[in-house]
Design a protein around this motif. Structure first.
Motif, mmCIF file in Angstrom:
data_model
loop_
_atom_site.group_PDB
_atom_site.id
_atom_site.type_symbol
_atom_site.label_atom_id
_atom_site.label_comp_id
_atom_site.label_asym_id
_atom_site.label_seq_id
_atom_site.Cartn_x
_atom_site.Cartn_y
_atom_site.Cartn_z
ATOM 1 N N ALA A 77 29.179 53.644 31.167
ATOM 2 C CA ALA A 77 30.455 54.297 30.869
ATOM 3 C C ALA A 77 30.931 53.873 29.485
ATOM 4 C CB ALA A 77 31.493 53.936 31.917
ATOM 5 N N PRO A 78 31.488 54.806 28.704
ATOM 6 C CA PRO A 78 31.915 54.505 27.325
ATOM 7 C C PRO A 78 33.247 53.747 27.293
ATOM 8 C CG PRO A 78 32.402 56.786 27.852
ATOM 9 C CD PRO A 78 31.680 56.221 29.044
ATOM 10 N N VAL A 79 33.275 52.597 27.966
ATOM 11 C CA VAL A 79 34.475 51.754 28.002
ATOM 12 C C VAL A 79 34.035 50.321 27.740
ATOM 13 C CG1 VAL A 79 35.689 53.261 29.616
ATOM 14 C CG2 VAL A 79 34.274 51.397 30.495
ATOM 15 N N PRO A 80 34.939 49.470 27.279
ATOM 16 C CA PRO A 80 34.567 48.064 27.092
ATOM 17 C C PRO A 80 34.218 47.399 28.424
ATOM 18 C CG PRO A 80 36.609 48.583 25.915
ATOM 19 C CD PRO A 80 36.314 49.748 26.812
ATOM 20 N N HIS A 81 33.124 46.686 28.465
ATOM 21 C CA HIS A 81 32.714 45.890 29.618
ATOM 22 C C HIS A 81 32.654 46.712 30.908
ATOM 23 C CE1 HIS A 81 33.601 42.727 26.772
ATOM 24 N NE2 HIS A 81 34.868 43.082 26.747
ATOM 25 N N PRO A 82 31.837 47.767 30.964
ATOM 26 C CA PRO A 82 31.770 48.566 32.188
ATOM 27 C C PRO A 82 31.230 47.736 33.359
ATOM 28 C CG PRO A 82 30.008 49.178 30.672
ATOM 29 C CD PRO A 82 30.923 48.257 29.922
ATOM 30 N N PRO A 83 31.869 47.798 34.518
ATOM 31 C CA PRO A 83 31.475 46.943 35.641
ATOM 32 C C PRO A 83 30.298 47.500 36.427
ATOM 33 C CG PRO A 83 33.375 48.251 36.245
ATOM 34 C CD PRO A 83 33.100 48.550 34.794
ATOM 35 N N THR A 84 29.514 46.599 37.003
ATOM 36 C CA THR A 84 28.505 46.977 37.987
ATOM 37 C C THR A 84 28.880 46.485 39.381
ATOM 38 O OG1 THR A 84 27.246 45.002 37.353
ATOM 39 C CG2 THR A 84 26.581 47.100 36.368
ATOM 40 N N LEU A 85 29.837 45.542 39.466
ATOM 41 C CA LEU A 85 30.268 45.014 40.759
ATOM 42 C C LEU A 85 31.671 44.433 40.599
ATOM 43 C CD1 LEU A 85 29.166 44.444 43.694
ATOM 44 C CD2 LEU A 85 28.620 42.150 42.875
ATOM 45 N N ILE A 86 32.531 44.674 41.564
ATOM 46 C CA ILE A 86 33.876 44.102 41.571
ATOM 47 C C ILE A 86 33.937 43.056 42.684
ATOM 48 C CG2 ILE A 86 36.335 44.551 41.835
ATOM 49 C CD1 ILE A 86 35.148 45.732 39.305
ATOM 50 N N LEU A 87 34.324 41.831 42.318
ATOM 51 C CA LEU A 87 34.362 40.733 43.269
ATOM 52 C C LEU A 87 35.818 40.360 43.548
ATOM 53 C CD1 LEU A 87 31.611 38.528 41.586
ATOM 54 C CD2 LEU A 87 31.331 40.015 43.594
ATOM 55 N N PRO A 88 36.258 40.389 44.810
ATOM 56 C CA PRO A 88 37.647 40.013 45.113
ATOM 57 C C PRO A 88 37.804 38.499 45.216
ATOM 58 C CG PRO A 88 36.538 40.666 47.125
ATOM 59 C CD PRO A 88 35.534 40.851 46.008
ATOM 60 N N ILE A 89 38.943 37.993 44.754
ATOM 61 C CA ILE A 89 39.315 36.597 44.919
ATOM 62 C C ILE A 89 40.797 36.549 45.286
ATOM 63 C CG2 ILE A 89 37.572 35.669 43.340
ATOM 64 C CD1 ILE A 89 39.730 35.507 41.191
ATOM 65 N N PRO A 90 41.288 35.459 45.841
ATOM 66 C CA PRO A 90 42.711 35.368 46.159
ATOM 67 C C PRO A 90 43.563 35.427 44.887
ATOM 68 C CG PRO A 90 41.469 33.677 47.325
ATOM 69 C CD PRO A 90 40.543 34.270 46.331
ATOM 70 N N THR A 91 44.777 35.922 45.010
ATOM 71 C CA THR A 91 45.696 35.902 43.880
ATOM 72 C C THR A 91 46.039 34.457 43.522
ATOM 73 O OG1 THR A 91 47.584 36.098 45.379
ATOM 74 C CG2 THR A 91 46.689 38.140 44.472
ATOM 75 N N LYS A 92 46.403 34.244 42.288
ATOM 76 C CA LYS A 92 46.746 32.925 41.737
ATOM 77 C C LYS A 92 45.552 31.988 41.639
ATOM 78 C CE LYS A 92 51.604 33.061 43.186
ATOM 79 N NZ LYS A 92 52.690 32.337 43.883
ATOM 80 N N ALA A 93 44.336 32.514 41.813
ATOM 81 C CA ALA A 93 43.151 31.672 41.629
ATOM 82 C C ALA A 93 43.038 31.274 40.162
ATOM 83 C CB ALA A 93 41.897 32.410 42.076
ATOM 84 N N ILE A 94 42.702 30.014 39.910
ATOM 85 C CA ILE A 94 42.562 29.531 38.540
ATOM 86 C C ILE A 94 41.230 28.822 38.365
ATOM 87 C CG2 ILE A 94 45.069 29.221 38.341
ATOM 88 C CD1 ILE A 94 44.536 26.180 38.490
ATOM 89 N N ASP A 95 40.876 28.632 37.100
ATOM 90 C CA ASP A 95 39.702 27.851 36.726
ATOM 91 C C ASP A 95 38.439 28.370 37.403
ATOM 92 O OD1 ASP A 95 38.489 25.936 35.214
ATOM 93 O OD2 ASP A 95 38.837 24.291 36.614
#
Length: 319
Positions: A77-95
């Motif tokens: 896709a002609p967009v910056p950093h086109p994804p091949t997979l989306i990984l969910p994580i909890p909100t407020k996750a850091i580091d």
């Protein structure tokens, strides 16, 4: 050896010239046509391992996936950093930290989501990463929206007197209950979960810590002090077994010291008795250590590590 085909890089296995009598070696590199159809990739397993480091929950997340086609998945896709997979994580996750340097440098961090951008080749693979989420004692409410259908989802809490329950996941026995010296775990499991489902879990009786709110900037959390047995858990739950267990193990100083002792005292015996998978894992650890110590260039490190991981994946396919 490395080659590039249709804008995707491929690597051979590591070739070792073991004696002057063997001046020539041969190998093969499998390359693939590509597809942009994301449905060829399935998430087989996702496991979250929680350790209490008040006022944080430190999480190891393991994603086991499979490209069921004979083509490598890419996104052009002609967009910056086109994804091949989306990984969910909890909100407020850091580091957020990935075990693989290449993945760490090419995956975008977002609030509640990670965007994976690398091509995904045919067959099974795994992604392992860790992060921390803050909690206010004595309770933490976890919410994890699923971005893909998942065949198996597991939550594992190292037992410190806290509790964990979910209406969507069933309580199951400690998967390491028969492993001598392994930590006690509270375990939840769900199967055949669909994309769009939000998995919720409640943690109760969590201990208080020095801070009760997340700091304004992400600190460097003490991942090196995590419980030794977590790496063994990866073997017990079958989440791509050794390929993900060893990167966790090398983050624990006690295990690292033990490995160094083995290398120094039993190197010859290991060479004779180690299974091929274990030898590959030791090579990866030695490579990681050399890179961490500044003994090799980043480009060479990435190539060698990718080649070793490719051998592990190929070994899994044959098994």
């Amino acid at each position: 050896l490395t080659t590039r085909y249709a804008d995707v890089e491929y690597y051979s296995r590591i070739l070792a010239f073991t004696s002057p009598e063997t001046p020539m070696l041969s190998t093969t590199i499998s390359v693939y046509e590509s597809t942009e159809n994301p449905s060829v990739v399935q998430v087989l397993e996702t496991h979250l391992i929680f350790e209490v480091q008040a006022p944080w929950l430190v999480v190891q997340q393991i994603v086991v996936l499979e490209n069921t086609s004979d083509r490598v998945l890419v996104n052009r896709a002609p967009v910056p950093h086109p994804p091949t997979l989306i990984l969910p994580i909890p909100t407020k996750a850091i580091d957020v930290q990935f075990d693989d340097q290449t993945i760490d440098q090419t995956t975008l961090r977002g609030e509640g989501v990670l965007t994976y951008t690398l091509p995904i080749g045919p067959g099974k693979d795994q992604i392992m990463f860790q992060y921390a989420v803050p909690y206010n004692a004595p309770r933490y409410e976890l919410s994890l929206p699923l971005t893909h259908d998942i065949a198996t989802l597991g939550f594992y809490l190292l037992d410190v007197g806290a509790t964990m329950h979910s209406q969507q996941l069933a309580s199951v026995p400690n998967p390491m209950g028969d492993t001598p010296g392994a930590p006690k775990l509270i375990a939840l499991k769900g199967e055949n979960l669909t994309a769009g489902t939000t998995i919720k879990a409640t943690f109760d009786k969590l201990p208080k810590g020095a801070r009760q709110t997340a700091p304004s900037s992400s600190p460097t959390l003490p991942f090196d002090n995590q419980t030794v047995g977590i790496g063994v858990l990866a073997l017990a739950i079958g989440a791509a077994a050794a390929a993900i267990a060893y990167p966790i193990l090398r983050k624990r100083r006690a295990h690292q010291d033990a490995l160094e002792d083995i290398d120094e005292e039993d190197e010859d015996a290991d060479a004779e008795t180690d299974a091929p998978r274990e030898r590959l894992l030791r090579q990866i650890v030695a490579l990681d250590d050399a890179f961490d110590a500044g003994e090799m260039a980043e480009a060479e490190y990435k190539k060698q590590r990718a080649a070793l991981k490719a051998q592990l994946v190929e070994m899994d396919k044959r098994e």
